[in-house]
Design a protein around this motif. Structure first.
Motif, PDB file in Angstrom:
ATOM      1  N   SER A  29     -10.282  22.530  53.653  1.00 14.21           N
ATOM      2  CA  SER A  29      -9.426  23.420  53.268  1.00 14.21           C
ATOM      3  C   SER A  29      -9.312  24.507  52.793  1.00 14.21           C
ATOM      4  CB  SER A  29      -7.921  22.407  52.983  1.00 14.21           C
ATOM      5  OG  SER A  29      -6.721  22.566  52.550  1.00 14.21           O
ATOM      6  N   LEU A  30      -8.576  25.471  53.347  1.00 12.72           N
ATOM      7  CA  LEU A  30      -8.909  26.697  52.312  1.00 12.72           C
ATOM      8  C   LEU A  30      -7.354  26.651  51.325  1.00 12.72           C
ATOM      9  CD1 LEU A  30      -9.495  29.581  55.220  1.00 12.72           C
ATOM     10  CD2 LEU A  30     -10.664  29.119  53.585  1.00 12.72           C
ATOM     11  N   SER A  31      -6.243  26.056  51.392  1.00 14.84           N
ATOM     12  CA  SER A  31      -5.404  26.445  50.950  1.00 14.84           C
ATOM     13  C   SER A  31      -5.986  25.197  49.571  1.00 14.84           C
ATOM     14  CB  SER A  31      -4.438  25.499  51.221  1.00 14.84           C
ATOM     15  OG  SER A  31      -4.460  24.070  52.000  1.00 14.84           O
ATOM     16  N   SER A  32      -6.632  24.267  50.083  1.00 15.99           N
ATOM     17  CA  SER A  32      -6.499  23.283  48.835  1.00 15.99           C
ATOM     18  C   SER A  32      -8.161  23.320  47.870  1.00 15.99           C
ATOM     19  CB  SER A  32      -7.319  21.837  49.000  1.00 15.99           C
ATOM     20  OG  SER A  32      -8.377  21.754  49.722  1.00 15.99           O
ATOM     21  N   GLY A  33      -9.630  24.510  48.720  1.00 18.54           N
ATOM     22  CA  GLY A  33     -10.388  24.763  48.082  1.00 18.54           C
ATOM     23  C   GLY A  33     -11.288  23.892  47.911  1.00 18.54           C
ATOM     24  N   VAL A  34     -10.853  22.525  48.168  1.00 13.25           N
ATOM     25  CA  VAL A  34     -12.290  21.270  48.324  1.00 13.25           C
ATOM     26  C   VAL A  34     -12.627  21.534  49.735  1.00 13.25           C
ATOM     27  CG1 VAL A  34     -12.197  19.139  47.782  1.00 13.25           C
ATOM     28  CG2 VAL A  34     -10.668  20.323  46.536  1.00 13.25           C
ATOM     29  N   TYR A  35     -13.858  21.773  49.183  1.00 15.35           N
ATOM     30  CA  TYR A  35     -15.222  22.029  50.502  1.00 15.35           C
ATOM     31  C   TYR A  35     -15.712  20.693  50.300  1.00 15.35           C
ATOM     32  CZ  TYR A  35     -13.216  26.081  52.075  1.00 15.35           C
ATOM     33  OH  TYR A  35     -12.352  27.419  52.732  1.00 15.35           O
ATOM     34  N   TRP A  36     -16.845  20.552  51.358  1.00 14.79           N
ATOM     35  CA  TRP A  36     -17.390  19.477  51.237  1.00 14.79           C
ATOM     36  C   TRP A  36     -18.612  19.817  51.780  1.00 14.79           C
ATOM     37  CZ3 TRP A  36     -16.675  13.855  51.643  1.00 14.79           C
ATOM     38  CH2 TRP A  36     -15.441  13.441  52.078  1.00 14.79           C
ATOM     39  N   ARG A  37     -19.830  18.875  50.723  1.00 13.97           N
ATOM     40  CA  ARG A  37     -20.798  19.711  50.311  1.00 13.97           C
ATOM     41  C   ARG A  37     -22.490  19.102  51.239  1.00 13.97           C
ATOM     42  NH1 ARG A  37     -22.245  23.056  45.566  1.00 13.97           N
ATOM     43  NH2 ARG A  37     -23.855  23.951  46.722  1.00 13.97           N
ATOM     44  N   ARG A  38     -23.180  18.748  52.077  1.00 14.22           N
ATOM     45  CA  ARG A  38     -24.218  18.605  52.511  1.00 14.22           C
ATOM     46  C   ARG A  38     -25.277  17.763  51.041  1.00 14.22           C
ATOM     47  NH1 ARG A  38     -24.777  22.432  55.661  1.00 14.22           N
ATOM     48  NH2 ARG A  38     -23.942  21.957  58.118  1.00 14.22           N
ATOM     49  N   ALA A  39     -25.231  16.777  51.275  1.00 11.19           N
ATOM     50  CA  ALA A  39     -26.884  15.735  50.331  1.00 11.19           C
ATOM     51  C   ALA A  39     -27.175  14.913  51.686  1.00 11.19           C
ATOM     52  CB  ALA A  39     -25.966  15.264  49.126  1.00 11.19           C
ATOM     53  N   HIS A  40     -27.689  14.133  50.655  1.00 12.96           N
ATOM     54  CA  HIS A  40     -28.586  13.305  51.028  1.00 12.96           C
ATOM     55  C   HIS A  40     -28.586  11.601  50.108  1.00 12.96           C
ATOM     56  CE1 HIS A  40     -31.275  15.580  53.448  1.00 12.96           C
ATOM     57  NE2 HIS A  40     -31.297  14.590  54.733  1.00 12.96           N
ATOM     58  N   ALA A  41     -28.368  10.128  50.512  1.00 18.00           N
ATOM     59  CA  ALA A  41     -28.133   8.967  49.876  1.00 18.00           C
ATOM     60  C   ALA A  41     -29.558   8.130  50.894  1.00 18.00           C
ATOM     61  CB  ALA A  41     -26.603   8.905  50.635  1.00 18.00           C
ATOM     62  N   THR A  42     -29.644   7.691  49.477  1.00 16.82           N
ATOM     63  CA  THR A  42     -30.704   6.049  48.954  1.00 16.82           C
ATOM     64  C   THR A  42     -29.454   5.113  48.900  1.00 16.82           C
ATOM     65  OG1 THR A  42     -31.878   6.875  47.740  1.00 16.82           O
ATOM     66  CG2 THR A  42     -32.521   7.626  50.343  1.00 16.82           C
ATOM     67  N   PHE A  43     -30.299   4.560  48.041  1.00 11.59           N
ATOM     68  CA  PHE A  43     -29.368   2.657  47.904  1.00 11.59           C
ATOM     69  C   PHE A  43     -31.057   1.838  46.852  1.00 11.59           C
ATOM     70  CE2 PHE A  43     -31.034   0.852  51.213  1.00 11.59           C
ATOM     71  CZ  PHE A  43     -31.674  -0.103  51.105  1.00 11.59           C
ATOM     72  N   TYR A  44     -30.597   1.363  45.993  1.00 15.75           N
ATOM     73  CA  TYR A  44     -31.348   0.713  44.773  1.00 15.75           C
ATOM     74  C   TYR A  44     -30.573  -0.543  44.085  1.00 15.75           C
ATOM     75  CZ  TYR A  44     -28.851   2.651  40.804  1.00 15.75           C
ATOM     76  OH  TYR A  44     -28.049   2.890  39.526  1.00 15.75           O
ATOM     77  N   GLY A  45     -31.314  -1.414  44.275  1.00 12.72           N
ATOM     78  CA  GLY A  45     -30.812  -2.650  43.599  1.00 12.72           C
ATOM     79  C   GLY A  45     -30.376  -3.426  45.071  1.00 12.72           C
ATOM     80  N   ASP A  46     -30.168  -4.187  44.393  1.00 15.43           N
ATOM     81  CA  ASP A  46     -29.851  -5.917  45.447  1.00 15.43           C
ATOM     82  C   ASP A  46     -28.094  -5.706  45.711  1.00 15.43           C
ATOM     83  OD1 ASP A  46     -29.219  -6.440  43.641  1.00 15.43           O
ATOM     84  OD2 ASP A  46     -30.318  -8.566  43.438  1.00 15.43           O
ATOM     85  N   MET A  47     -28.044  -6.479  46.336  1.00 14.79           N
ATOM     86  CA  MET A  47     -26.674  -6.763  46.930  1.00 14.79           C
ATOM     87  C   MET A  47     -25.218  -6.983  45.564  1.00 14.79           C
ATOM     88  SD  MET A  47     -25.367  -5.404  49.801  1.00 14.79           S
ATOM     89  CE  MET A  47     -24.019  -6.533  50.125  1.00 14.79           C
ATOM     90  N   ASN A  48     -26.310  -7.830  44.614  1.00  8.41           N
ATOM     91  CA  ASN A  48     -24.983  -8.151  43.586  1.00  8.41           C
ATOM     92  C   ASN A  48     -25.571  -7.179  42.853  1.00  8.41           C
ATOM     93  OD1 ASN A  48     -24.986 -11.079  43.614  1.00  8.41           O
ATOM     94  ND2 ASN A  48     -27.106 -11.406  43.811  1.00  8.41           N
ATOM     95  N   GLY A  49     -26.356  -6.054  42.849  1.00  6.40           N
ATOM     96  CA  GLY A  49     -26.121  -4.939  41.578  1.00  6.40           C
ATOM     97  C   GLY A  49     -26.388  -4.868  40.546  1.00  6.40           C
TER      98      GLY A  49
END
Length: 256
Positions: A29-49
């Motif tokens: 939004s130009l009014s808020s000045g908050v923009y999304w940026r591109r990246a990538h995501a993976t994960f580590y650890g198990d479901m218990n964290g």
């Protein structure tokens, strides 16, 4: 001929969009000045964290400290030598119909995803790539598990925490190491000062992550703290720790 208001507005929008395209912004939004940026995501650890506990920001048991499994490790480009520890990010999977789920998450930066320069084509945490290594439960909220890695968009958001800022006192009587956590608002702490009941304000220095240190002798004095976050807001918590404070104890101050 002088530019009209509408002309100036158009020029501003064009310049702003050009900067956004250059830096990888994709929406906002130009009014808020908050923009999304591109990246990538993976994960580590198990479901218990279990493998996400501790980490390069200095936090300990993330469940007890209030972060839960809503956490992420950051690549070098985002980690900023630990200065980003405690910041919160809104993330969603982007541009992959096969792997993306229709959900957005908010996570706190609590760890570092180290680069591996021996594998420049395989390691997503190498500079200058922006990458989130999420806890597995968080990754599964935004993407199909077997995808392994997905494109995402992200933006910084205010951290919402319960209770006051926490100060965990470590070290020894001659060298105090204070872990500062559960910080709302910007979340990432850039400055900490400490004051004994018989001293003026003393500047603390960052040891690592969100651990701050001083060699001032403060035994037998109640302790106060001033915490400043990256948006330059400061909160002062007076007499947080009583005069008989102990190494290993956690004390709660005010909140942003």
């Amino acid at each position: 001929m002088a530019a009209t208001g509408s002309t100036l507005g158009f020029i501003f929008v064009v310049k702003l969009l050009s900067l956004c395209l250059f830096f990888g912004c994709v929406a906002g939004s130009l009014s808020s000045g908050v923009y999304w940026r591109r990246a990538h995501a993976t994960f580590y650890g198990d479901m218990n964290g279990s493998e996400t506990m501790q980490g390069a920001c200095g936090y300990g048991d993330l469940i007890k400290q209030g972060y839960g499994l809503e956490t992420t490790a950051l690549s070098t480009a985002l980690f900023n030598d630990g200065l980003t520890c405690g910041a919160c990010f809104q993330i969603r999977c982007y541009n992959s119909r096969q792997w993306c789920l229709n959900e957005t998450i908010v996570v706190t930066a609590t760890n570092f995803c180290p680069p591996n320069y021996s594998k420049p084509e395989e390691n997503w945490c190498n500079p200058p790539l922006r990458h989130f290594d999420l806890s597995q439960p968080m990754f599964r909220k935004i993407a199909v598990y077997r995808s392994g890695i997905v494109p995402v968009i992200y933006r910084r958001v205010p951290c919402v925490k319960t209770g006051g800022i926490k100060f965990e006192i470590k070290g020894n009587p001659w060298w105090l190491l204070v872990l500062v956590y559960n910080v709302a608002g910007a979340g990432d702490v850039v400055d900490v000062k400490i004051k004994g009941s018989n001293t003026d304000w003393i500047q603390m220095s960052r040891n690592w992550g969100q651990n701050w240190q001083t060699s001032a002798l403060l035994q037998g004095q109640s302790l106060s703290f001033r915490v400043t976050t990256s948006d330059r807001r400061m909160v002062e918590s007076d007499d947080v720790a009583p005069a008989d404070w102990k190494i290993g104890d956690v004390y709660e101050g005010k909140q942003f």
